[in-house]
Scaffold this active site. Structure first.
Site, mmCIF file in Angstrom:
data_model
loop_
_atom_site.group_PDB
_atom_site.id
_atom_site.type_symbol
_atom_site.label_atom_id
_atom_site.label_comp_id
_atom_site.label_asym_id
_atom_site.label_seq_id
_atom_site.Cartn_x
_atom_site.Cartn_y
_atom_site.Cartn_z
ATOM 1 N N GLU A 92 37.911 37.249 44.015
ATOM 2 C CA GLU A 92 37.840 37.728 45.403
ATOM 3 C C GLU A 92 37.819 36.590 46.411
ATOM 4 O O GLU A 92 38.441 36.669 47.478
ATOM 5 C CB GLU A 92 36.609 38.615 45.605
ATOM 6 C CG GLU A 92 36.708 39.988 44.947
ATOM 7 C CD GLU A 92 36.290 39.981 43.481
ATOM 8 O OE1 GLU A 92 35.975 38.899 42.938
ATOM 9 O OE2 GLU A 92 36.296 41.068 42.863
ATOM 10 N N HIS A 108 28.048 49.387 43.718
ATOM 11 C CA HIS A 108 29.367 49.974 43.978
ATOM 12 C C HIS A 108 29.301 51.081 45.026
ATOM 13 O O HIS A 108 30.168 51.949 45.061
ATOM 14 C CB HIS A 108 29.973 50.547 42.689
ATOM 15 C CG HIS A 108 30.384 49.517 41.684
ATOM 16 N ND1 HIS A 108 29.485 48.820 40.930
ATOM 17 C CD2 HIS A 108 31.609 49.058 41.316
ATOM 18 C CE1 HIS A 108 30.128 47.983 40.120
ATOM 19 N NE2 HIS A 108 31.418 48.102 40.340
#
Lengths: 329, 324
Positions: free
Chosen positions: B60, B129
């Site tokens: 990322e 999440h």
């Protein structure tokens, strides 16, 4: 008596010497200005490492892009930045490259592909990788280069960037300016391995060169750049050098042996280049003339910067976002 | 006009943007061959090829940093971050690089990049999440943040983000991807920074965004049964946010409730409340009330998550509190 042109090897040496002299003179002046309180904030000098920035820049074209780091004055000057706007910026003036908003750690000039010095260790690597991706997709024929120190080898994003660049065969040159010191700690106490092995871990081509020998750096960089430009993917060029000054100006370096600094000083890349040039037949007067010419250029840039106007807050505030852009119908 | 799902509207926006501008590229984990973890980028690889639609390693930080460098070198990259929770790994590229480049380099360069990321709960994805971290990003000068609630806005805010010259974060609620709605054949533009009145009412103003818009509308229906008519404002854009529309509504209703799924403390609601307490002080007939998640990580078990996320009952109670 007619003056004959020096042979090309000599003229190349003199060009490299001139470029290094400019970096050295500019940084020595920055050091003095900082000591006199004329530069706000703090600065990191690359004195003693000029052969790396100048040697690599000798292999680059104007629109090759470059991501730099906190010790980036040499990278910027070698890439061809205007000296007046460089000093204006570092003195915090309106007409500086960044209009007085960035300073030493953020000097940038998009017209020569200089994507900015950077205050975050390792941050330039993914920026160069992305710039290389753009070169590849836009088929510009250019490459991206990033300079980073041995300290950055311990940053996670460096490893992500090496992997991505090799995986996608991107036109990027990773220049590890291995000066032996990560801020206040020796590289040996920070890294479990070395840059060559790290590159090998990503199946990346790597070269190691004496980073205080500008001719050797230029030769290695030209070879690496030629392969990169030919589409063969990235390369890591490790330039072994030694930091002469502190991590930042004003750093007393109490963590460092006097002998270590003395060794670095004896291996001055400018002295080495001067000796090489004279051995190749360059007259001492030519060297002295270059020194005088560079000193005058830097004097003029400092004078311009000192008389520069301060930046206005209203202009700074207006540049946080681009002018409003409407969605096309 | 056709009925499409929220995720399909984003897909169409990506297709239209990539067709209109060859400099738009897509980077992300599993966005190309697999078509995206939520299927949003399905079909794009076939349409635009592997140069422009790229599966990336699980990196990322590097892909977001690469987007900054690509944007400074003539591309308009769109990065997909699989879950907003993973934005933690991109923060240097977003906060220190993308957000500051234009300012820091004296206006020499803009960074036209988009980072899409799903936030929010509702699928029992647990503490790493399900978070709503938009307030972090809205706090950074130089970033823009949008969060669509409808199919139409999913399309047009995505288009607006891509054409914008600054870095724009597009936050998509993952529970909305399957939601259906109408999308015009030639959708109208939604400029960044303008809110939408989702329902008109005279008695109280509920300001919200994203998936909470439909929850607030359900609360408004319930309130109407008790004779309370709520104005529901869908912010659409969180940075910049539409202060004028919120203030105009407050001037009509004199009561303000702000609702988001993110934790209540130090959130988007805190900024809006502080601002309205300043510029709207004379209009207020009651204290401003916020409805948000309690100050704890999003929990996993269905019973816990259901309790954790704001619902219509909590919004109804908050509105009634301002009326008592």
């Amino acid at each position: 008596m007619g003056r004959t042109d020096p042979p090309s090897a000599t003229s190349q040496l003199l060009e490299l010497y001139r470029a290094m002299r400019l970096v050295r003179e500019a940084e020595e002046r920055l050091g003095a200005l900082f000591a006199d309180g004329e530069i706000p904030g703090f600065i990191h000098l690359s004195i003693g490492q000029e052969a790396v920035s100048v040697g690599v820049a000798a292999a680059l074209q104007q629109h090759d892009t470059l991501a730099s780091n906190h010790r980036g004055h040499g990278h910027a000057i070698a890439k061809g930045l205007d000296l007046d706007r460089f000093f204006l910026e570092i003195l915090g003036k309106r007409d500086g490259y960044c209009r007085g908003r960035g300073g030493s750690m953020h000097v940038a000039d998009m017209t020569v592909g200089m994507l900015g010095a950077n205050g975050i260790v390792g941050a330039g690597l993914p920026i160069a990788v992305g710039s290389a991706l753009a070169h590849k997709l836009r088929r510009t024929g250019h490459i991206a280069v990033v300079f980073f120190g041995d300290g950055a080898m311990a940053e996670g994003v460096l490893h992500e960037s090496l992997n991505l660049a090799q995986l996608w065969t991107l036109p990027v040159l990773f220049v590890c300016e291995n000066n032996g010191w990560s801020e206040f700690t020796e590289a040996a106490r920070q890294l479990a391995t070395d840059p060559q092995r790290m590159a090998a871990a990503y199946s990346m081509r790597a070269l190691q060169v004496d980073g205080n020998d500008v001719v050797a750096v230029a030769a290695a960089a030209r070879m690496a750049v030629a392969q990169i430009r030919a589409g063969e993917g990235p390369c890591l060029l490790e330039c072994k050098t030694r930091r002469v000054r502190g991590h930042y100006e004003g750093d007393a370096q109490k963590y460092r042996d006097a002998g270590d600094i003395a060794t670095a000083l004896r291996n001055d890349p400018l002295v080495r280049c001067e000796v090489q040039a004279i051995a190749a037949g360059a007259p001492q007067e030519t060297i002295d003339a270059i020194k005088a010419e560079i000193a005058d250029r830097v004097d003029a840039a400092v004078a311009t910067a000192r008389s520069g106007a301060p930046p206005a807050p209203v202009d700074a505030f207006a540049d946080v976002y681009s002018p409003t852009h409407e969605l096309p119908s | 006009m056709s009925e499409v799902r929220f995720g399909q509207a984003i897909n169409r926006a990506l297709i239209d943007a990539m067709t209109a501008d060859p400099s738009v590229i897509l980077l992300g984990e599993d966005v190309a061959r697999p078509g995206g973890p939520f299927g949003v980028t399905r079909g794009l690889l076939d349409k635009f090829g592997p140069e422009r639609v790229r599966d990336t390693p699980i990196s990322e930080a590097a892909i977001t940093g690469a987007a900054v460098g690509a944007a400074m070198t003539g591309l308009r990259p769109i990065v997909e971050i699989m879950f907003m929770d993973f934005v933690t790994l991109t923060m240097d590229a977003l906060v220190n690089q993308a957000a500051k480049a234009r300012f820091m380099f004296g206006g020499q360069s803009s960074v036209p990049m988009v980072v899409r990321m799903p936030h929010g709960g509702g699928i029992n994805a647990g503490p790493q999440h399900s978070q709503c971290l938009e307030a972090w990003l809205a706090h950074v000068p130089g970033l823009k943040v949008v969060c669509p609630a409808t199919v139409a806005d999913a399309y047009s805010l995505t288009r607006a983000a891509i054409v914008d010259d600054d870095p724009v974060i597009v936050i998509e609620h993952k529970a909305l991807y399957a939601a259906k709605g109408e999308l015009a054949d030639s959708p109208t533009a939604t400029p960044i920074g303008r809110a939408r009145i989702a329902r008109e009412g005279r008695d109280a103003t509920i300001v919200t965004y994203g998936a909470m818009v439909s929850v607030a509308l359900a609360a408004a229906v319930e309130l109407a049964q008790d004779g309370v008519e709520a104005d529901v404002i869908d912010l659409r854009s969180l940075q910049p946010w539409d202060e004028a529309t919120v203030l105009a509504s407050l001037t009509r209703t004199h009561r303000l409730i702000i609702c988001h799924e993110a934790v209540e403390a130090f959130g988007i609601g805190a900024e809006i409340a502080a601002r309205m307490a300043d510029v709207g002080f004379d209009e207020l007939d009651a204290p401003i009330v916020r409805v948000g998640a309690p100050f704890m990580p999003p929990p996993f078990a269905k019973t816990l998550e259901d309790w954790y996320r704001p619902d219509a009952a909590k919004i109804v109670a908050a509105v009634k509190k301002t009326m008592s």
